[in-house]
Design a protein around this motif. Sequence first.
Motif, PDB file in Angstrom:
ATOM      1  N   ALA A 195       5.384  -6.708   5.271  1.00 58.39           N
ATOM      2  CA  ALA A 195       4.818  -5.366   5.113  1.00 58.39           C
ATOM      3  C   ALA A 195       3.292  -5.482   5.143  1.00 58.39           C
ATOM      4  O   ALA A 195       2.713  -6.289   4.426  1.00 58.39           O
ATOM      5  CB  ALA A 195       5.282  -4.758   3.796  1.00 58.39           C
ATOM      6  N   GLY A 196       2.651  -4.681   6.003  1.00 61.04           N
ATOM      7  CA  GLY A 196       1.202  -4.746   6.119  1.00 61.04           C
ATOM      8  C   GLY A 196       0.712  -5.711   7.180  1.00 61.04           C
ATOM      9  O   GLY A 196      -0.493  -5.818   7.409  1.00 61.04           O
ATOM     10  N   GLY A 197       1.628  -6.437   7.830  1.00 61.12           N
ATOM     11  CA  GLY A 197       1.227  -7.306   8.927  1.00 61.12           C
ATOM     12  C   GLY A 197       1.077  -8.767   8.524  1.00 61.12           C
ATOM     13  O   GLY A 197       1.179  -9.142   7.352  1.00 61.12           O
ATOM     14  N   VAL A 198       0.808  -9.596   9.520  1.00 67.02           N
ATOM     15  CA  VAL A 198       0.804 -11.046   9.322  1.00 67.02           C
ATOM     16  C   VAL A 198      -0.565 -11.612   8.961  1.00 67.02           C
ATOM     17  O   VAL A 198      -0.670 -12.812   8.668  1.00 67.02           O
ATOM     18  CB  VAL A 198       1.323 -11.778  10.584  1.00 67.02           C
ATOM     19  CG1 VAL A 198       2.743 -11.376  10.907  1.00 67.02           C
ATOM     20  CG2 VAL A 198       0.392 -11.540  11.777  1.00 67.02           C
ATOM     21  N   ALA A 199      -1.611 -10.795   8.951  1.00 64.13           N
ATOM     22  CA  ALA A 199      -2.965 -11.338   8.741  1.00 64.13           C
ATOM     23  C   ALA A 199      -3.068 -12.222   7.493  1.00 64.13           C
ATOM     24  O   ALA A 199      -3.653 -13.308   7.552  1.00 64.13           O
ATOM     25  CB  ALA A 199      -3.985 -10.208   8.699  1.00 64.13           C
ATOM     26  N   PRO A 245       0.928 -11.315  16.274  1.00 63.26           N
ATOM     27  CA  PRO A 245       0.993 -10.195  15.318  1.00 63.26           C
ATOM     28  C   PRO A 245       2.380  -9.636  15.097  1.00 63.26           C
ATOM     29  O   PRO A 245       2.641  -9.031  14.050  1.00 63.26           O
ATOM     30  CB  PRO A 245       0.062  -9.145  15.951  1.00 63.26           C
ATOM     31  CG  PRO A 245      -0.048  -9.520  17.391  1.00 63.26           C
ATOM     32  CD  PRO A 245       0.074 -11.000  17.437  1.00 63.26           C
ATOM     33  N   ASP A 246       3.287  -9.824  16.046  1.00 65.12           N
ATOM     34  CA  ASP A 246       4.633  -9.292  15.903  1.00 65.12           C
ATOM     35  C   ASP A 246       5.680 -10.386  15.704  1.00 65.12           C
ATOM     36  O   ASP A 246       6.878 -10.116  15.759  1.00 65.12           O
ATOM     37  CB  ASP A 246       5.007  -8.461  17.135  1.00 65.12           C
ATOM     38  CG  ASP A 246       4.060  -7.296  17.351  1.00 65.12           C
ATOM     39  OD1 ASP A 246       3.753  -6.602  16.362  1.00 65.12           O
ATOM     40  OD2 ASP A 246       3.624  -7.091  18.497  1.00 65.12           O
ATOM     41  N   LEU A 303      13.334 -13.527  -1.308  1.00 61.96           N
ATOM     42  CA  LEU A 303      11.928 -13.353  -0.947  1.00 61.96           C
ATOM     43  C   LEU A 303      11.268 -12.245  -1.753  1.00 61.96           C
ATOM     44  O   LEU A 303      10.095 -12.347  -2.121  1.00 61.96           O
ATOM     45  CB  LEU A 303      11.809 -13.050   0.541  1.00 61.96           C
ATOM     46  CG  LEU A 303      12.237 -14.164   1.497  1.00 61.96           C
ATOM     47  CD1 LEU A 303      12.157 -13.671   2.935  1.00 61.96           C
ATOM     48  CD2 LEU A 303      11.378 -15.408   1.308  1.00 61.96           C
ATOM     49  N   ALA A 304      12.009 -11.188  -2.047  1.00 62.95           N
ATOM     50  CA  ALA A 304      11.452 -10.057  -2.779  1.00 62.95           C
ATOM     51  C   ALA A 304      10.966 -10.465  -4.165  1.00 62.95           C
ATOM     52  O   ALA A 304      10.081  -9.808  -4.734  1.00 62.95           O
ATOM     53  CB  ALA A 304      12.495  -8.945  -2.890  1.00 62.95           C
ATOM     54  N   THR A 340       4.873  -9.184  -0.105  1.00 61.55           N
ATOM     55  CA  THR A 340       5.015  -8.377   1.109  1.00 61.55           C
ATOM     56  C   THR A 340       6.186  -8.820   1.978  1.00 61.55           C
ATOM     57  O   THR A 340       6.313  -8.385   3.118  1.00 61.55           O
ATOM     58  CB  THR A 340       3.719  -8.399   1.934  1.00 61.55           C
ATOM     59  OG1 THR A 340       3.395  -9.751   2.270  1.00 61.55           O
ATOM     60  CG2 THR A 340       2.571  -7.793   1.147  1.00 61.55           C
ATOM     61  N   LEU A 341       7.032  -9.683   1.466  1.00 58.79           N
ATOM     62  CA  LEU A 341       8.270 -10.046   2.140  1.00 58.79           C
ATOM     63  C   LEU A 341       9.438  -9.634   1.257  1.00 58.79           C
ATOM     64  O   LEU A 341       9.291  -9.567   0.041  1.00 58.79           O
ATOM     65  CB  LEU A 341       8.315 -11.561   2.411  1.00 58.79           C
ATOM     66  CG  LEU A 341       7.438 -12.084   3.549  1.00 58.79           C
ATOM     67  CD1 LEU A 341       7.579 -13.597   3.688  1.00 58.79           C
ATOM     68  CD2 LEU A 341       7.809 -11.431   4.874  1.00 58.79           C
TER      69      LEU A 341
END
Length: 395
Positions: free
Chosen positions: A228-232, A261-262, A298-299, A304-305
């Motif tokens: 969530a929010g991307g891989v950065a 990024p995806d 993971l949660a 964010t995973l």
Amino acid sequence: MVYDVIVLGLGGMGSAAAAHLAARGQRVLGLERFGPAHDRGSSHGGTRITRQAYFEDPSYVPLLRRAHELWDGLARDSAVDVVRLCGGLYFGRPDSRVVAGSLQSARDWDLPHGVLDAGEIRRRFPTLSPRDDEIGLYEEAAGFVRPEATVSAQLTLAGRRGAALRFGEPAQSWTATRGGGVRVTSAAGTYEAGRLVVCPGSWAPSVLADLGVPLMVERQVQFWFQPAGGVAPYLPERHPIYIHEAPDGMQVYGFPAIDGPDGGAKVAFFRRGSTVSDPEGLDRVVHPEEVDLMAAYLARVLPTLPGRFLRGDPCMYTTTPDEDFVIGPHPEHAQVTVACGFSGHGFKFVPVVGEILADLAVDGTTRHPIELFDPLRFRRPPAAHGGRAGSPVRS
């Protein structure tokens, strides 16, 4: 043509053996049942962890140090990006195997490391969310290696050095010859050599049944989730490889995001899989309940995973009861060297195992400490396998 050495199986270990043997001027024939991509066994999935503070057993550390040298050499000689050190964090309760064992190895071998409490882990690595009673060991000399790129690089080097590599040609049988050599028969023909190196991967229980090693093959799934929010925040510059051990002993390991990024971030359970009776019939479907189990874990550990599930990829672990490797001369045939049972933690050792197998095939001995991996250990009374370090196996 009579070869010096035949190598059966050209995955991680076999391709390393072929490259090392060819570098020593040996006439090498390599036989592989699948194609050069080698994506049907254990040497695939994009990444594997490499580290030195080894919680499994401090006896492995000298081999890991040599492996690190050889990873750098493989990258240099092949001009392929096969390894990246982004740091590693191993966290859980202080008495967990992951934390206590890593700390023991680090102290026994004077490895550079730091110990972080839960708050320090959260501040330094916001992608991770340990419980308040958990701590972590961090080491810079950790990161990931690329299995497919590694196998390809080693095969390329072996070929450049004169090895004959045949794909889609599984060996059907091998026999020791009266003159002290070996004869190998495949669907395409019969070959002779002075020495044989057998690296059968998940086919070891049948190919090496005469060893008397109680091997078991497990199906394990690798997962990729889009955070969530991307891989950065998960890029290698900011996010380490990690291993987390839950209070019930379950272990999950994960990686930085390296697939764009995806592409998401990769995670997997360690030793939580089903038994495989036939590697040819491996269930390659990733089932919803498997995804749900990983997502629930993971949660609890990564803020964010799981995010969004992208894909899964089953592979196989070939395991021994003690989770130690099997490397050494065949008990009945000194001209045959075997390597199997890498138990899900072996890929980081690929280049040094290749060096060991070349030592044993050419010289009949090795300077590396491999007594722990003696193929005969399961035939002895339990007390005979009490030591964890030792001198080289000699034939």
